[in-house]
Structure formats: C-alpha cells, structure tokens
Write a protein that holds these residues in place. Structure first.
Motif, PDB file in Angstrom:
ATOM      1  N   ALA A 150       0.827  -1.209   0.000  1.00  0.00           N
ATOM      2  CA  ALA A 150       0.000   0.000   0.000  1.00  0.00           C
ATOM      3  C   ALA A 150       0.857   1.253   0.000  1.00  0.00           C
ATOM      4  CB  ALA A 150      -0.937   0.009   1.204  1.00  0.00           C
ATOM      5  N   ALA A 151       2.131   1.113   0.349  1.00  0.00           N
ATOM      6  CA  ALA A 151       3.038   2.257   0.397  1.00  0.00           C
ATOM      7  C   ALA A 151       4.468   1.733   0.378  1.00  0.00           C
ATOM      8  CB  ALA A 151       2.795   3.097   1.646  1.00  0.00           C
ATOM      9  N   MET A 152       5.407   2.635   0.140  1.00  0.00           N
ATOM     10  CA  MET A 152       6.818   2.258   0.139  1.00  0.00           C
ATOM     11  C   MET A 152       7.308   1.959   1.544  1.00  0.00           C
ATOM     12  SD  MET A 152       8.384   2.256  -2.896  1.00  0.00           S
ATOM     13  CE  MET A 152      10.056   2.871  -2.717  1.00  0.00           C
ATOM     14  N   GLN A 153       6.859   2.772   2.536  1.00  0.00           N
ATOM     15  CA  GLN A 153       7.350   2.561   3.889  1.00  0.00           C
ATOM     16  C   GLN A 153       6.411   3.014   4.994  1.00  0.00           C
ATOM     17  OE1 GLN A 153      10.945   4.825   4.576  1.00  0.00           O
ATOM     18  NE2 GLN A 153      10.309   6.460   3.196  1.00  0.00           N
ATOM     19  N   ASN A 154       5.517   3.952   4.751  1.00  0.00           N
ATOM     20  CA  ASN A 154       4.750   4.529   5.855  1.00  0.00           C
ATOM     21  C   ASN A 154       3.743   3.579   6.483  1.00  0.00           C
ATOM     22  OD1 ASN A 154       6.014   7.034   5.871  1.00  0.00           O
ATOM     23  ND2 ASN A 154       4.637   7.897   4.339  1.00  0.00           N
ATOM     24  N   THR A 200      -1.484   0.058  -8.160  1.00  0.00           N
ATOM     25  CA  THR A 200      -1.173  -1.120  -8.987  1.00  0.00           C
ATOM     26  C   THR A 200      -0.267  -0.744 -10.151  1.00  0.00           C
ATOM     27  OG1 THR A 200      -3.182  -0.805 -10.318  1.00  0.00           O
ATOM     28  CG2 THR A 200      -3.344  -2.268  -8.393  1.00  0.00           C
ATOM     29  N   ARG A 201      -0.228   0.541 -10.501  1.00  0.00           N
ATOM     30  CA  ARG A 201       0.675   1.025 -11.545  1.00  0.00           C
ATOM     31  C   ARG A 201       1.832   1.838 -10.983  1.00  0.00           C
ATOM     32  NH1 ARG A 201      -3.173   3.185 -16.558  1.00  0.00           N
ATOM     33  NH2 ARG A 201      -4.431   1.291 -16.807  1.00  0.00           N
ATOM     34  N   GLU A 202       1.676   2.338  -9.766  1.00  0.00           N
ATOM     35  CA  GLU A 202       2.689   3.219  -9.181  1.00  0.00           C
ATOM     36  C   GLU A 202       3.869   2.449  -8.596  1.00  0.00           C
ATOM     37  OE1 GLU A 202       2.642   6.979  -6.124  1.00  0.00           O
ATOM     38  OE2 GLU A 202       1.746   5.119  -5.412  1.00  0.00           O
ATOM     39  N   LEU A 203       3.605   1.260  -8.033  1.00  0.00           N
ATOM     40  CA  LEU A 203       4.626   0.531  -7.280  1.00  0.00           C
ATOM     41  C   LEU A 203       4.968  -0.798  -7.938  1.00  0.00           C
ATOM     42  CD1 LEU A 203       3.206   1.129  -3.679  1.00  0.00           C
ATOM     43  CD2 LEU A 203       4.999   2.425  -4.846  1.00  0.00           C
ATOM     44  N   SER A 204       6.230  -1.175  -7.811  1.00  0.00           N
ATOM     45  CA  SER A 204       6.680  -2.501  -8.233  1.00  0.00           C
ATOM     46  C   SER A 204       7.336  -3.176  -7.032  1.00  0.00           C
ATOM     47  CB  SER A 204       7.665  -2.419  -9.404  1.00  0.00           C
ATOM     48  OG  SER A 204       8.881  -1.823  -8.993  1.00  0.00           O
ATOM     49  N   CYS A 205       7.377  -4.498  -7.055  1.00  0.00           N
ATOM     50  CA  CYS A 205       7.880  -5.210  -5.875  1.00  0.00           C
ATOM     51  C   CYS A 205       8.605  -6.489  -6.265  1.00  0.00           C
ATOM     52  CB  CYS A 205       6.732  -5.535  -4.925  1.00  0.00           C
ATOM     53  SG  CYS A 205       5.288  -6.286  -5.734  1.00  0.00           S
ATOM     54  N   GLU A 206       9.443  -6.392  -7.273  1.00  0.00           N
ATOM     55  CA  GLU A 206      10.171  -7.585  -7.700  1.00  0.00           C
ATOM     56  C   GLU A 206      11.185  -8.019  -6.643  1.00  0.00           C
ATOM     57  OE1 GLU A 206      11.826  -6.943 -11.530  1.00  0.00           O
ATOM     58  OE2 GLU A 206       9.895  -6.688 -12.519  1.00  0.00           O
ATOM     59  N   ARG A 207      11.900  -7.067  -6.058  1.00  0.00           N
ATOM     60  CA  ARG A 207      12.813  -7.350  -4.935  1.00  0.00           C
ATOM     61  C   ARG A 207      12.457  -6.390  -3.818  1.00  0.00           C
ATOM     62  NH1 ARG A 207      18.814  -8.678  -7.413  1.00  0.00           N
ATOM     63  NH2 ARG A 207      18.127 -10.240  -8.924  1.00  0.00           N
ATOM     64  N   SER A 208      13.184  -5.268  -3.734  1.00  0.00           N
ATOM     65  CA  SER A 208      12.739  -4.223  -2.832  1.00  0.00           C
ATOM     66  C   SER A 208      11.617  -3.438  -3.512  1.00  0.00           C
ATOM     67  CB  SER A 208      13.906  -3.289  -2.479  1.00  0.00           C
ATOM     68  OG  SER A 208      14.421  -2.676  -3.641  1.00  0.00           O
ATOM     69  N   GLN A 210       9.837  -0.415  -5.221  1.00  0.00           N
ATOM     70  CA  GLN A 210      10.315   0.707  -6.014  1.00  0.00           C
ATOM     71  C   GLN A 210       9.129   1.392  -6.689  1.00  0.00           C
ATOM     72  OE1 GLN A 210      13.507   1.562  -6.109  1.00  0.00           O
ATOM     73  NE2 GLN A 210      14.410  -0.232  -5.145  1.00  0.00           N
ATOM     74  N   TYR A 211       9.327   2.673  -7.055  1.00  0.00           N
ATOM     75  CA  TYR A 211       8.344   3.352  -7.889  1.00  0.00           C
ATOM     76  C   TYR A 211       8.589   2.982  -9.348  1.00  0.00           C
ATOM     77  CZ  TYR A 211       6.942   6.337  -3.981  1.00  0.00           C
ATOM     78  OH  TYR A 211       6.460   6.793  -2.782  1.00  0.00           O
ATOM     79  N   THR A 212       7.501   2.760 -10.068  1.00  0.00           N
ATOM     80  CA  THR A 212       7.600   2.574 -11.518  1.00  0.00           C
ATOM     81  C   THR A 212       7.837   3.940 -12.162  1.00  0.00           C
ATOM     82  OG1 THR A 212       5.232   2.912 -11.831  1.00  0.00           O
ATOM     83  CG2 THR A 212       5.973   0.647 -11.413  1.00  0.00           C
ATOM     84  N   ASP A 213       8.146   3.926 -13.451  1.00  0.00           N
ATOM     85  CA  ASP A 213       8.273   5.202 -14.170  1.00  0.00           C
ATOM     86  C   ASP A 213       6.964   5.987 -14.104  1.00  0.00           C
ATOM     87  OD1 ASP A 213      10.881   4.598 -14.806  1.00  0.00           O
ATOM     88  OD2 ASP A 213      10.407   3.845 -16.811  1.00  0.00           O
ATOM     89  N   GLU A 214       5.854   5.284 -14.300  1.00  0.00           N
ATOM     90  CA  GLU A 214       4.547   5.949 -14.221  1.00  0.00           C
ATOM     91  C   GLU A 214       4.311   6.512 -12.827  1.00  0.00           C
ATOM     92  OE1 GLU A 214      -0.244   4.914 -14.613  1.00  0.00           O
ATOM     93  OE2 GLU A 214       1.231   3.652 -15.642  1.00  0.00           O
ATOM     94  N   GLY A 215       4.716   5.737 -11.816  1.00  0.00           N
ATOM     95  CA  GLY A 215       4.542   6.194 -10.445  1.00  0.00           C
ATOM     96  C   GLY A 215       5.307   7.464 -10.135  1.00  0.00           C
ATOM     97  N   GLN A 216       6.527   7.552 -10.654  1.00  0.00           N
ATOM     98  CA  GLN A 216       7.334   8.739 -10.407  1.00  0.00           C
ATOM     99  C   GLN A 216       6.867   9.929 -11.238  1.00  0.00           C
ATOM    100  OE1 GLN A 216      11.387   8.540  -9.058  1.00  0.00           O
ATOM    101  NE2 GLN A 216      11.649   6.623 -10.148  1.00  0.00           N
ATOM    102  N   LEU A 217       6.360   9.671 -12.442  1.00  0.00           N
ATOM    103  CA  LEU A 217       5.956  10.761 -13.325  1.00  0.00           C
ATOM    104  C   LEU A 217       4.580  11.334 -12.978  1.00  0.00           C
ATOM    105  CD1 LEU A 217       7.188   9.293 -16.723  1.00  0.00           C
ATOM    106  CD2 LEU A 217       8.101  11.334 -15.595  1.00  0.00           C
ATOM    107  N   THR A 218       3.640  10.477 -12.564  1.00  0.00           N
ATOM    108  CA  THR A 218       2.276  10.959 -12.343  1.00  0.00           C
ATOM    109  C   THR A 218       1.730  10.669 -10.948  1.00  0.00           C
ATOM    110  OG1 THR A 218       1.242   8.931 -13.195  1.00  0.00           O
ATOM    111  CG2 THR A 218       1.775  10.663 -14.796  1.00  0.00           C
ATOM    112  N   ALA A 222      -3.340  10.148 -10.123  1.00  0.00           N
ATOM    113  CA  ALA A 222      -3.583  10.271 -11.562  1.00  0.00           C
ATOM    114  C   ALA A 222      -3.778   8.895 -12.199  1.00  0.00           C
ATOM    115  CB  ALA A 222      -2.423  11.005 -12.232  1.00  0.00           C
ATOM    116  N   SER A 223      -2.963   7.927 -11.801  1.00  0.00           N
ATOM    117  CA  SER A 223      -3.105   6.578 -12.361  1.00  0.00           C
ATOM    118  C   SER A 223      -4.458   5.982 -12.015  1.00  0.00           C
ATOM    119  CB  SER A 223      -1.983   5.677 -11.842  1.00  0.00           C
ATOM    120  OG  SER A 223      -0.723   6.111 -12.296  1.00  0.00           O
TER     121      SER A 223
END
Length: 314
Positions: A150-154, A200-208, A210-218, A222-223
């Motif tokens: 649901a979030a990177m860390q919070n 579902t478009r903002e975050l990826s979780c393959e290992r740690s 991370q933000y996706t490109d879409e997540g960082q841009l918008t 917005a997604s």
C-alpha cells in the motif's frame, strides 16, 4: 538449520546469513580507507551494517537490490542494533528463496480477496456494481492488486499490503455507513475500494519496493483516475456526474493540499473516506513502529516521522 531472522537478532550474537541489500554506500574513514555502510533486509525487517577496511574490489562486487552472505557480530550503537561484518560475499538470485526477503502480509490473500468480492456483491447501484465487477473479474488485475504494497514505507509496506489496507478501510466504511444512514453506502464503499487503485501502476515489488516510471511521473492519484476512466468508458451510458464524483473521491482522499490532494473533500462521502483511510494507515503504522522497535530497555520508540513524536510502548 533454521534461518536467523533480523527481528530475532540480539546484541552480542554472531550471525551468518544471506540478506537483501536495501541500501549501499561506500564511505571513507578519517584515514581515507573505504568502508561499506549498508542496510540489510529479510522479510522480518531491516538492520544497519558496516564492513570496515573494505577493499575496492569487495565494494564493487555487489550492488543495491542484490544478495550477500555475511559473517558478523550484532552490536548496539546508540541503543540500536547493527551488524559489524567480518566477511561477505555476493550470492546469486537463483540461490535464494525470494519469499525469505520481501515482507508479506500475515493474512490469507485469497481469503481477503474473496471477502472484498463478497462486499462488491452487496453494491446495489447498477453502474458502481458494473464498474467494480469489470475490475475485479480481471484475474491479471486482481493478481497485481493483491500483491503490491500500500506504500513504500509509511503503512502496509509489504506484499499484499494494498489488499489488506483496502479491505480494512472497506470494513470501517461499512460500519460507518450503518452509523450514518445519510451517507450513500454504495458510493462510500466504491470510493474506498478504488481510492488507492492507482498503486497497482505506481509501485513494483520484484525485490525491494520501487516506484515505476509511471509512479514517479504521475503518482497513484492520476493513475487511479485513468484506470477508472478506462473501465467506465466501456460501460454504456455511465453517468458523467457519477464519474466525476468517483474522480473526486480518489483525488481528495489525502485530505489536504500539503498531503498531496489536488482538491479537498467536498462531499460527506469524501470526508469519510479521507478520515477512515487516514485512521487505518496510522493505526497500522503506530502498531508496527511499536512492535519493530528494537531497544527493549526503552518504553518509547524512536522518533516516528509520520506522527512527529515518539510512541509509548508499555
């Protein structure tokens, strides 16, 4: 031999385990000798680590988001545990089980998804029901929705975190709408289920995580709007006013401009969504901060950024 997880480590004990490298810095001592400043992780948490007198070749032998096996000693520094590494070597991904290194919900993911779908069946508004079913009948979407954090860390920063958080806020919304009959139940519950859907478009979780490109841009607001619009567009005669209200619920759920909302909640359901979402996130974050605090001699956690204070543990 069972694995020794970070959450069980105690000062003074030796540790010989494989960890995921969350952060890596090559620093220099006053004598200009390189050393490694690391943050290591497994599914139970993370811990700081140092490797002194690290040769350049060793420093260059691995990178962030890769795996290393270490031998070292757990020490206490400023009332916080860290590892002094004596030996380390890179480990190939094929040699590890990924589930040991990425934190995951302790709850049953298929069970939570089924529970959420049962709630969706109670939605009586034709258009809201069709919109939710269009999303949650898509197996590929459901797989992502039930996997990402649901979030990177919070808060709810673990695999399955988005699903766990969404279901939790949905349950709060059901109770809330029962208490306040003037609240439009179908609208509030739909808003809750959709409010973080953009993650579902903002975050990826393959290992740690991370933000996706879409997540960082918008970002996920917005997604989320794009996802809702794409589905609503395929539903014949979907009311434009209802679509705008759904957009408002998503865009306003952070509540304040300084918290990332482009608009503030302007209808009762949006006000409720903001506060229920905020409540669930903060209770989970506070509970986690208390449980994960490693200084057993203190009745208080370290400073928690979300709350701008320390929390009492007893």
């Amino acid at each position: 031999m069972s694995r020794k997880y970070i959450s069980t480590l105690k000062s003074g004990e030796t540790v010989e385990e494989v960890f995921l490298v969350l952060k890596k810095e090559v620093r220099e001592t006053r004598e200009k000798k390189p050393y490694l400043n690391l943050q290591l992780a497994d599914k139970s948490g993370f811990i700081e680590a140092r490797k002194w007198d690290a040769a350049r070749q060793l420093c260059d032998s691995f990178h962030k988001d890769e795996f290393i096996k270490i031998k070292g000693v757990v020490e206490t520094f400023n009332n916080t545990l860290q590892i002094r590494i004596n030996e380390l070597c890179p480990v190939a991904e094929m040699q590890v089980t990924m589930g040991e290194f990425i934190p995951s919900t302790e709850k049953d993911i298929p069970g939570m998804m089924n529970e959420l779908k049962q709630v969706i069946k109670t939605i009586q508004d034709t258009y809201l029901s069709r919109l939710l079913n269009a999303l949650f009948s898509d197996e590929s979407f459901c797989k992502i929705f039930s996997t990402v954090p649901a979030a990177m860390q919070n808060h709810h920063a673990f695999l399955g975190g988005l699903l766990e958080h969404t279901l939790s806020v949905t349950k709060l919304a059901i109770s809330f709408s029962n208490h306040y009959p003037e609240i439009k139940r179908d609208l509030l519950i739909t808003g809750v289920i959709l409010h973080d859907i953009g993650k579902t478009r903002e975050l990826s979780c393959e290992r740690s995580f991370q933000y996706t490109d879409e997540g960082q841009l918008t970002g996920h607001l917005a997604s989320g709007i794009v996802i809702i619009y794409e589905k609503a567009l395929k539903i014949e005669n979907f009311p434009p006013d209802l679509l705008n209200i759904l957009f408002h619920l998503v865009l306003s759920h952070h509540g304040e401009y300084e918290w990332g909302s482009p608009v503030k909640p302007g209808i009762p359901e949006a006000i409720a969504l903001h506060h229920l979402d905020n409540l669930d996130a903060k209770i989970q974050a506070a509970t986690r901060a208390i449980v994960e605090h490693k200084d057993t001699n203190s009745l208080w956690t370290d400073y928690v950024k979300m709350f701008e204070r320390r929390l009492y543990k007893k």
